[in-house]
Design a protein around this motif. Structure first.
Motif, mmCIF file in Angstrom:
data_model
loop_
_atom_site.group_PDB
_atom_site.id
_atom_site.type_symbol
_atom_site.label_atom_id
_atom_site.label_comp_id
_atom_site.label_asym_id
_atom_site.label_seq_id
_atom_site.Cartn_x
_atom_site.Cartn_y
_atom_site.Cartn_z
ATOM 1 N N LYS A 167 13.130 28.937 -15.599
ATOM 2 C CA LYS A 167 12.617 27.848 -16.391
ATOM 3 C C LYS A 167 12.651 26.431 -15.645
ATOM 4 C CE LYS A 167 14.448 29.927 -20.676
ATOM 5 N NZ LYS A 167 15.624 29.836 -21.630
ATOM 6 N N PRO A 168 11.709 25.656 -15.655
ATOM 7 C CA PRO A 168 11.751 24.412 -15.052
ATOM 8 C C PRO A 168 12.430 23.499 -15.769
ATOM 9 C CG PRO A 168 9.459 24.859 -15.845
ATOM 10 C CD PRO A 168 10.279 25.821 -16.465
ATOM 11 N N PRO A 169 13.304 22.812 -15.233
ATOM 12 C CA PRO A 169 14.021 21.742 -15.846
ATOM 13 C C PRO A 169 13.114 20.483 -16.375
ATOM 14 C CG PRO A 169 15.200 22.207 -13.729
ATOM 15 C CD PRO A 169 14.003 22.943 -14.087
ATOM 16 N N VAL A 170 13.288 19.916 -17.549
ATOM 17 C CA VAL A 170 12.355 18.942 -17.943
ATOM 18 C C VAL A 170 13.227 17.789 -18.597
ATOM 19 C CG1 VAL A 170 10.333 20.470 -18.283
ATOM 20 C CG2 VAL A 170 12.045 20.116 -20.192
ATOM 21 N N THR A 171 12.621 16.935 -18.929
ATOM 22 C CA THR A 171 13.293 15.930 -19.765
ATOM 23 C C THR A 171 13.529 16.314 -21.080
ATOM 24 O OG1 THR A 171 11.408 14.691 -20.479
ATOM 25 C CG2 THR A 171 12.081 14.045 -18.181
ATOM 26 N N LEU A 172 14.653 15.415 -21.701
ATOM 27 C CA LEU A 172 14.847 15.539 -23.126
ATOM 28 C C LEU A 172 13.664 15.080 -23.988
ATOM 29 C CD1 LEU A 172 17.109 16.419 -25.179
ATOM 30 C CD2 LEU A 172 17.880 14.202 -25.242
ATOM 31 N N THR A 173 12.846 14.240 -23.587
ATOM 32 C CA THR A 173 11.614 13.965 -24.277
ATOM 33 C C THR A 173 10.746 15.288 -24.423
ATOM 34 O OG1 THR A 173 12.010 11.769 -23.497
ATOM 35 C CG2 THR A 173 9.893 12.145 -24.435
ATOM 36 N N ASP A 174 10.505 15.897 -23.417
ATOM 37 C CA ASP A 174 9.885 17.074 -23.493
ATOM 38 C C ASP A 174 10.332 18.253 -24.375
ATOM 39 O OD1 ASP A 174 8.086 16.087 -21.375
ATOM 40 O OD2 ASP A 174 9.150 16.680 -19.741
ATOM 41 N N ILE A 175 11.691 18.205 -24.684
ATOM 42 C CA ILE A 175 12.297 19.214 -25.551
ATOM 43 C C ILE A 175 12.307 19.160 -27.093
ATOM 44 C CG2 ILE A 175 14.359 20.376 -25.943
ATOM 45 C CD1 ILE A 175 14.892 20.732 -22.919
ATOM 46 N N ILE A 176 12.340 17.901 -27.262
ATOM 47 C CA ILE A 176 12.575 17.210 -28.597
ATOM 48 C C ILE A 176 11.353 17.926 -29.657
ATOM 49 C CG2 ILE A 176 12.872 15.275 -30.282
ATOM 50 C CD1 ILE A 176 15.448 16.038 -28.755
ATOM 51 N N PRO A 177 10.246 17.857 -29.220
ATOM 52 C CA PRO A 177 9.247 18.160 -30.100
ATOM 53 C C PRO A 177 9.463 19.711 -30.602
ATOM 54 C CG PRO A 177 8.167 16.894 -28.470
ATOM 55 C CD PRO A 177 9.667 17.015 -27.852
ATOM 56 N N LEU A 178 9.903 20.524 -29.517
ATOM 57 C CA LEU A 178 10.136 21.875 -29.760
ATOM 58 C C LEU A 178 11.359 22.039 -30.893
ATOM 59 C CD1 LEU A 178 9.898 24.894 -29.174
ATOM 60 C CD2 LEU A 178 11.370 24.655 -27.332
ATOM 61 N N LEU A 179 12.328 21.319 -30.599
ATOM 62 C CA LEU A 179 13.598 21.297 -31.601
ATOM 63 C C LEU A 179 13.092 20.922 -33.117
ATOM 64 C CD1 LEU A 179 16.520 20.259 -29.429
ATOM 65 C CD2 LEU A 179 16.104 22.618 -30.317
#
Length: 169
Positions: free
Chosen positions: A61-73
């Motif tokens: 998995k490539p590390p990403v910013t929190l901004t990129d993960i929040i929509p998934l959550l």
């Protein structure tokens, strides 16, 4: 926690995660954080086998910013039971935080009915080596990635336990 406060609560939890990590380990832990995400699944395998699989998956998995993960959550929000933050890997320039979530749909049917309307819980956890016997001793936060060293330390711990057992016989 609500869907609208999810991002802020995770941001607020990051220093809560990093503080004990800095106290318990000898690594330099950067406040510059990147993130990976994954689901906690029910599994019959041993903890060591689960750990190996998790590392194998997470390394892809490539590390990403929190901004990129929040929509998934946020997309999973109604089905989220638990969110756990772990330090996956600490490097000098940045820290990779693993966001692991457990879904309500993975719960036992009776318990799921009880918690269906509850908001998700948020936890910060530091993974400590299973071979660490002295809780005062600092350890490498990246210990899970050193398979050979872990086997060696486990071998010596086993030998020490055998010696201790012989003393009492």
């Amino acid at each position: 926690m609500t869907s609208s406060t999810l991002n802020q609560q995770i941001e607020d939890a990051i220093p809560v995660l990093l503080k004990p990590a800095k106290e318990l380990t000898w690594n330099k832990i950067s406040g510059n954080c990147k993130f990976i995400i994954g689901e906690i699944k029910n599994c019959e395998k041993s903890i060591i086998e689960q750990q190996k699989l998790l590392i194998k998956e997470n390394n892809k998995k490539p590390p990403v910013t929190l901004t990129d993960i929040i929509p998934l959550l946020n997309g999973l929000y109604k089905n989220l039971y638990d969110i756990n933050l772990y330090i996956y890997k600490a490097k000098k320039d940045f820290t990779i935080i693993d966001i692991r979530y457990y879904l309500k749909s993975s719960l036992d049917e009776n318990y799921k009915a009880q918690v269906l309307e509850n908001p998700p819980m948020l936890h910060c956890k530091i993974s400590t080596p299973y071979w660490l016997t002295n809780k005062e001793e600092k350890f490498d936060i990246n210990w899970e990635h050193h398979i050979a060293r872990n086997k060696w330390k486990l071998f010596w711990l086993t030998q020490q336990m055998k010696c201790e057992r012989i003393k009492y016989l």
